[in-house]
Design a protein around this motif. Sequence first.
Motif, mmCIF file in Angstrom:
data_model
loop_
_atom_site.group_PDB
_atom_site.id
_atom_site.type_symbol
_atom_site.label_atom_id
_atom_site.label_comp_id
_atom_site.label_asym_id
_atom_site.label_seq_id
_atom_site.Cartn_x
_atom_site.Cartn_y
_atom_site.Cartn_z
ATOM 1 N N ALA A 178 0.846 -1.194 0.000
ATOM 2 C CA ALA A 178 0.000 0.000 0.000
ATOM 3 C C ALA A 178 0.878 1.240 0.000
ATOM 4 C CB ALA A 178 -0.920 0.011 1.218
ATOM 5 N N GLN A 179 0.291 2.318 -0.496
ATOM 6 C CA GLN A 179 0.911 3.631 -0.358
ATOM 7 C C GLN A 179 0.581 4.144 1.041
ATOM 8 O OE1 GLN A 179 -0.673 7.313 -2.419
ATOM 9 N NE2 GLN A 179 1.200 7.009 -3.603
ATOM 10 N N VAL A 180 1.596 4.557 1.772
ATOM 11 C CA VAL A 180 1.422 5.019 3.147
ATOM 12 C C VAL A 180 1.436 6.543 3.156
ATOM 13 C CG1 VAL A 180 2.342 4.971 5.497
ATOM 14 C CG2 VAL A 180 2.529 2.941 4.032
ATOM 15 N N ILE A 181 0.357 7.134 3.661
ATOM 16 C CA ILE A 181 0.195 8.586 3.720
ATOM 17 C C ILE A 181 0.123 8.998 5.183
ATOM 18 C CG2 ILE A 181 -1.360 10.499 3.138
ATOM 19 C CD1 ILE A 181 -2.240 8.737 0.715
ATOM 20 N N VAL A 182 1.024 9.869 5.598
ATOM 21 C CA VAL A 182 1.091 10.311 6.990
ATOM 22 C C VAL A 182 0.896 11.821 7.034
ATOM 23 C CG1 VAL A 182 2.513 10.452 9.067
ATOM 24 C CG2 VAL A 182 2.605 8.409 7.620
ATOM 25 N N HIS A 183 -0.046 12.256 7.869
ATOM 26 C CA HIS A 183 -0.384 13.683 7.964
ATOM 27 C C HIS A 183 -0.648 14.285 6.587
ATOM 28 C CE1 HIS A 183 1.562 13.991 12.202
ATOM 29 N NE2 HIS A 183 0.276 13.716 12.283
ATOM 30 N N GLY A 184 -1.349 13.505 5.752
ATOM 31 C CA GLY A 184 -1.812 14.005 4.467
ATOM 32 C C GLY A 184 -0.841 13.911 3.326
ATOM 33 N N ARG A 185 0.407 13.446 3.576
ATOM 34 C CA ARG A 185 1.432 13.423 2.543
ATOM 35 C C ARG A 185 1.947 12.002 2.341
ATOM 36 N NH1 ARG A 185 0.378 18.115 0.135
ATOM 37 N NH2 ARG A 185 0.127 19.756 1.698
#
Length: 498
Positions: A88-95
């Motif tokens: 999966a693509q991991v997105i942290v704090h919107g980025r």
Amino acid sequence: MSGRTLMVQGTTSDAGKSTLVAGLCRVLRRRGVAVAPFKPQNMALNSAVTADGGEIGRAQALQAQAAGIAPSTDMNPVLLKPNSDTGAQVIVHGRVLANMDARGYHDYKRIARTAVLESHARLVAQYTAIVVEGAGSPAEINLRDHDIANMGFAEAVDCPVILIADIDRGGVFAHLVGTLDLLSDREQRRVRGFVINRFRGDLALLEPGLRWLEQRTGRPVLGVLPYLHGLDLDAEDAVARRDASAADAPLRVIAPLLPHISNHTDFDVLRAHPQMAFDYVAIDAVPPPADLIILPGSKAVRPDLAALRAHGWDRHLQRHLRYGGRVLGICGGLQMLGRSIADPLGIESEAGVSDGFGHLDLDTTLAADKQLRNVTGRLMLDGGVAVNGYEIHAGVCSGAAMQRPLVRLDDGRADGAIADDGQVAGSYLHGLFDTPSACRALLAWAGLAEAVGIDRDALRERSLERLADTLEAHLDLPSVLGLLGVSTAPAPQDAVPP
């Protein structure tokens, strides 16, 4: 335990967590309480763009609307967007942080925990109450280590938990008792009551089971929520259940159910539209006759394109166009309609180039920086009507087709394309049908005379109000709101936040 944060966990995915959190946010808003939704970790392909240009789960954007506030990246600090069966693509704090496989992310969760707790602390500093949505089930034994999505989070912030189960699936008592029994003693003490969702039938016949459950567990049933037919709220990920489309509708619309379909909430307006029959079609099925075929967005465009081609959709599209049908591509669907899609950096899948269907004279290259924007503009159909939407894509398109855009954006950019023959069009904008004027123009282009435009935001509002009314009638609100330490008395109308 904290009196300002309440967590809703479910016995399974799609048990009703997202809906209950949205309903509680609207109930609290009615009482003048400053409330915010929160989901520590979300795995979903339906996402939304925040005002500060970040990306969060679509369900949290809906819950923010229920609370009467603007969505922020703190409401969903960790978002996982699957692009394969194991990664999966991991997105942290919107980025975007990185693409990770399951084992890599499991190791990363210790770091992600910090981001989750930072976001929760910021929300606690801004709002009176925080209503938290868990993910999947808290009883997934293999995922308990370093958990940040369910009990691991509840333990970290010391909050009470409500457990919700879907009776329409069957086995509701086994789901509730089994989930509770698989928790540690300390975690069990956090569970303060149960909610049973999607009940239809005679409640009197359920009463013996409710009494047994309460005696067996020592915890109250806080509510039995009825099955709400026609509730029109954004689905978190799975394609929402809908009644069958009317076969005699004036306009027939289909979309292939891609393996990695994303933001299928784009089609909620069409599924609710009184003048059309909208259906998803399995990619290995022969598509039925239709006036309009829509190629939806995808988190893995090239693999989904290969799957469509392997099942003959290139031939289906050619035949459809030969008989005068229309084809619309949205985001990944736009890219599929072009000549080629290049992913030199391996953004979505293995690096490489794929041939598109070739119906639009454009080429796409996936770039490292994802484009995230809320936009307004003019749809270049029917004289240029207003359209609102949002962009979530890594693709950059070029080619002659871009000289005839489908949308002129107010920021000066051109978006998408319309083929010279007028039969094929595409756009990067999600929410393309949500603006009534744009909905009318697109359906007229597809062949629907005197098309009705539907206001998607108004549909959401009506459903949120209906949901809140249902909770007021069927939930033990004094007990539930008492867990948050807030008053149960409705506020005067003029005290409700705008």
